[in-house]
Design a protein around this motif. Structure first.
Motif, PDB file in Angstrom:
ATOM      1  N   PRO A 351       0.764  -1.100  -0.001  1.00  0.00           N
ATOM      2  CA  PRO A 351      -0.060   0.056   0.014  1.00  0.00           C
ATOM      3  C   PRO A 351       0.670   1.121   0.022  1.00  0.00           C
ATOM      4  O   PRO A 351       0.349   2.411  -0.124  1.00  0.00           O
ATOM      5  CB  PRO A 351      -0.757  -0.114   1.462  1.00  0.00           C
ATOM      6  N   CYS A 352       2.263   1.097   0.463  1.00  0.00           N
ATOM      7  CA  CYS A 352       3.191   2.297   0.282  1.00  0.00           C
ATOM      8  C   CYS A 352       4.427   1.709   0.152  1.00  0.00           C
ATOM      9  O   CYS A 352       4.731   0.662   0.270  1.00  0.00           O
ATOM     10  CB  CYS A 352       2.951   3.338   1.553  1.00  0.00           C
ATOM     11  N   LYS A 353       5.332   2.693   0.396  1.00  0.00           N
ATOM     12  CA  LYS A 353       6.676   2.381   0.064  1.00  0.00           C
ATOM     13  C   LYS A 353       7.270   1.374   1.158  1.00  0.00           C
ATOM     14  O   LYS A 353       8.018   0.276   0.807  1.00  0.00           O
ATOM     15  CB  LYS A 353       7.569   3.666   0.162  1.00  0.00           C
ATOM     16  N   CYS A 354       7.053   1.874   2.366  1.00  0.00           N
ATOM     17  CA  CYS A 354       7.432   0.854   3.477  1.00  0.00           C
ATOM     18  C   CYS A 354       6.377  -0.538   3.506  1.00  0.00           C
ATOM     19  O   CYS A 354       6.949  -1.452   3.923  1.00  0.00           O
ATOM     20  CB  CYS A 354       7.462   1.467   4.856  1.00  0.00           C
ATOM     21  N   GLY A 355       5.251  -0.220   3.196  1.00  0.00           N
ATOM     22  CA  GLY A 355       4.362  -1.682   3.020  1.00  0.00           C
ATOM     23  C   GLY A 355       3.316  -1.721   4.156  1.00  0.00           C
ATOM     24  O   GLY A 355       2.515  -2.617   4.111  1.00  0.00           O
ATOM     25  N   PHE A 356       3.652  -0.744   5.261  1.00  0.00           N
ATOM     26  CA  PHE A 356       2.649  -0.850   6.142  1.00  0.00           C
ATOM     27  C   PHE A 356       1.267   0.014   6.432  1.00  0.00           C
ATOM     28  O   PHE A 356       0.561  -0.135   7.360  1.00  0.00           O
ATOM     29  CB  PHE A 356       3.682  -0.970   7.602  1.00  0.00           C
ATOM     30  N   TYR A 357       1.072   0.815   5.548  1.00  0.00           N
ATOM     31  CA  TYR A 357       0.034   1.751   5.526  1.00  0.00           C
ATOM     32  C   TYR A 357      -1.202   0.807   5.440  1.00  0.00           C
ATOM     33  O   TYR A 357      -1.214  -0.056   4.647  1.00  0.00           O
ATOM     34  CB  TYR A 357       0.023   2.883   4.526  1.00  0.00           C
ATOM     35  N   PRO A 358      -2.312   1.013   5.980  1.00  0.00           N
ATOM     36  CA  PRO A 358      -2.739   2.209   6.825  1.00  0.00           C
ATOM     37  C   PRO A 358      -2.127   2.093   8.616  1.00  0.00           C
ATOM     38  O   PRO A 358      -2.763   2.692   9.330  1.00  0.00           O
ATOM     39  CB  PRO A 358      -4.167   2.275   6.778  1.00  0.00           C
ATOM     40  N   LEU A 362       3.269   1.515  12.273  1.00  0.00           N
ATOM     41  CA  LEU A 362       4.697   0.860  11.564  1.00  0.00           C
ATOM     42  C   LEU A 362       4.792   1.880  10.418  1.00  0.00           C
ATOM     43  O   LEU A 362       6.086   1.855  10.067  1.00  0.00           O
ATOM     44  CB  LEU A 362       4.458  -0.399  11.053  1.00  0.00           C
ATOM     45  N   CYS A 363       4.115   2.419   9.723  1.00  0.00           N
ATOM     46  CA  CYS A 363       4.102   3.170   8.479  1.00  0.00           C
ATOM     47  C   CYS A 363       4.742   4.508   8.902  1.00  0.00           C
ATOM     48  O   CYS A 363       3.953   5.321   9.817  1.00  0.00           O
ATOM     49  CB  CYS A 363       2.848   3.215   7.648  1.00  0.00           C
ATOM     50  N   ARG A 364       6.073   4.967   8.259  1.00  0.00           N
ATOM     51  CA  ARG A 364       6.122   6.384   8.585  1.00  0.00           C
ATOM     52  C   ARG A 364       6.184   7.189   7.294  1.00  0.00           C
ATOM     53  O   ARG A 364       6.772   8.169   7.268  1.00  0.00           O
ATOM     54  CB  ARG A 364       7.841   6.185   8.953  1.00  0.00           C
ATOM     55  N   CYS A 365       5.293   6.616   6.375  1.00  0.00           N
ATOM     56  CA  CYS A 365       5.158   7.454   4.952  1.00  0.00           C
ATOM     57  C   CYS A 365       4.199   8.431   5.394  1.00  0.00           C
ATOM     58  O   CYS A 365       3.293   8.289   6.255  1.00  0.00           O
ATOM     59  CB  CYS A 365       4.497   6.758   4.055  1.00  0.00           C
ATOM     60  N   THR A 366       4.563   9.623   4.674  1.00  0.00           N
ATOM     61  CA  THR A 366       3.579  10.832   4.869  1.00  0.00           C
ATOM     62  C   THR A 366       2.449  10.477   3.861  1.00  0.00           C
ATOM     63  O   THR A 366       2.648   9.788   3.081  1.00  0.00           O
ATOM     64  CB  THR A 366       4.005  12.108   4.389  1.00  0.00           C
TER      65      THR A 366
END
Ligand SMILES: [Zn+2]
Length: 504
Positions: A351-358, A362-366
């Motif tokens: 779902p995002c670059k790091c993979g943990f969204y939402p 764990l997810c640190r993506c903006t």
């Protein structure tokens, strides 16, 4: 003396007839070949002369002209050695000219006179039957491809001298026919994979069952290690058996690129999973002599793009038209190749670059990062996806269990029932699955009662759907109703279909 025999060439995955003419006259000894030929065909001259000489046949010194027609088409195949040799030998009176009438010859020659295997024999035999040729002569090692084409005499030959003798004496070696039906039945057996071994993913399994039942395009979205690839790789365990016609249609593609296994057809629906470093040419096909790409190799099966966000954007974009049209047209100067591409598209992504969204722990993506990551898929291809399925990370305790939830056998049974309803419904329309319903027929096959229309209209506005997305919801709802063996689309079917459009 003048003679002509027939052969064939391949463009894309289709064969078409080529006429090979030989003229032998007095004058300075020479050997000329004309007719818009590729360099490999020009080299045929040396192979043909050596093969004939090494078959203990003397060619008198004459002026030889070989012409391949129609002249407007560029010929590329390697199978012209044999027809060129046969045309020359009948012009010289060594082969009885009458014995070549109505026959099509294909094969490459070795310098010692043996006839080598070539690609594309299956589509050539299929074309020969369609065009009313009496028989086809193929290399011995390609005999199996001739054995599956009914209604056409196929003969095989191992060497040039053997062929000359058997042609003149009417003792050609017939290829016996094989009934593919039982072969396909035997091949349709259990695999080591099974959805019963995929734990704690009942929702994604349900979505997969709906997708396969109606041949809908599918996107898995979930954290790394949540089993997206595993879910996709199990899809072949729930696909139905190919019909004999489908088997031939798929096998001829593999015949063209020389990827048919020895003495076998393609007996399972293809499952193609190209790597994300692949190019658009490798994916959709191309080249100066158009070759099928992955999307054509996945015809009647599954094209799986794992980590779709890692593919180059233009590579993903290149899929749009073929996925919609179920075929791909490649135009070259002298001709056009149309190749089939009727496959189920299955994508998987984080779902995002790091993979943990939402999961914000764990997810640190903006939010902008997440939007940018998804835009790579959403922009070019999301419109072609019918079903989005989230895969959940599973707690360790669930992983120790044996079989869990729906097994492949159970899903296969449900899918078979839903597909037989679809076959019955579309008997007179020329399609097989709900995903293929044309826009103008939507109201006929997917009628909604008024309250459900309102419900769908609200969802259309709320989720910013496109018109294409709106119709996809209806088709998916139709498949869900079929799985439940319900004549009408009910509210719960529609709600489930809407839920597959929006993952967040
Ligand atoms: Zn993230």
């Amino acid at each position: 003396m003048f003679s002509k025999v027939f052969s064939a060439d391949i463009c894309g995955v289709d064969a078409y007839p080529i006429c090979v003419e030989a003229d032998v006259s007095g004058g300075l000894p020479s050997f000329n070949m004309v007719g818009l030929l590729s360099s490999e065909i020009r080299e045929a001259r040396d192979r043909v002369i050596r093969a004939i000489t090494n078959s203990q046949i003397d060619i008198p010194p004459r002026r030889v002209t070989i012409n391949l027609s129609p002249a407007s088409l560029r010929k590329q195949g390697s199978g012209f050695d044999l027809p060129i040799a046969v045309a020359l030998l009948s012009a010289l009176g060594i082969i009885n000219m009458e014995k070549t009438e109505g026959r099509l010859f294909i094969g490459e020659l070795s310098l010692d006179g043996s006839i080598n295997k070539v690609n594309g024999v299956l589509p050539i035999c299929m074309m020969a039957r369609q065009q009313g040729f009496k028989s086809v002569i193929v290399p011995k090692d390609n005999a199996f491809e001739g054995s599956v084409v009914n209604g056409l005499e196929v003969y095989s030959a191992g060497t040039l001298s053997e062929l000359i003798e058997s042609l003149n004496k009417d003792s050609l070696n017939p290829v016996s026919k094989i009934d593919l039906g039982p072969v396909l039945d035997r091949a349709y057996t259990e695999s080591s994979l099974d959805y019963g071994l995929v734990k704690g993913q009942e929702k994604a399994k349900r979505a997969t069952m709906v997708a396969v039942a109606g041949f809908h395009n599918l996107l898995y979205i979930g954290a790394p290690g949540s089993g997206k690839s595993m879910m996709a790789r199990c899809i072949p365990t729930i696909l139905n058996r190919m019909s004999v016609e489908e088997c031939l249609e798929v096998s001829r593609i593999y015949s063209v690129i020389g990827k048919l296994k020895d003495n076998s057809m393609v007996l399972h629906r293809p499952f193609r999973a190209p790597h994300h470093t692949t190019t658009d040419t490798a994916l959709i096909g191309g080249g100066s002599n158009p070759r099928p790409g992955e999307i054509t190799l996945a015809h009647k099966g599954v094209l799986f793009l794992d980590e779709v966000g890692e593919f180059k954007r233009d590579v993903i974009e290149s899929l749009r038209i073929p996925i919609e049209q179920k075929s791909i047209v490649i135009s070259r100067v002298s001709r056009q190749a149309r190749m089939p591409a009727d496959c189920m598209l299955v994508l998987a992504t984080n779902p995002c670059k790091c993979g943990f969204y939402p999961d914000r722990r764990l997810c640190r993506c903006t939010d902008a990062d997440v939007a940018h990551y998804m835009s790579k898929i959403k922009g070019p291809i999301m419109d072609r996806i019918d079903i989005c399925a989230g895969t959940a990370r599973v707690e360790a305790s669930r992983l120790s269990e044996e079989m869990d939830g729906m097994t492949s056998e159970y899903m296969r049974g449900r899918i078979a029932a839903a597909q037989s309803i679809q076959r019955e419904r579309f008997r007179d329309v020329g399609i097989s699955y709900n995903s293929q319903i044309r826009q103008e027929d939507i109201d006929i096959f997917c009628p909604l009662k008024d309250p459900l229309k309102d419900l769908l209209n609200k969802a259309y506005k709320k989720f910013n759907m496109t018109a294409r997305g709106y119709y996809k919801v209806l088709k998916v709802a139709r498949t869900i109703a079929d799985l439940e063996e319900s004549r009408d689309i009910q509210k719960n079917h529609l709600l489930e279909a809407i839920s597959y459009r929006n993952i967040y």
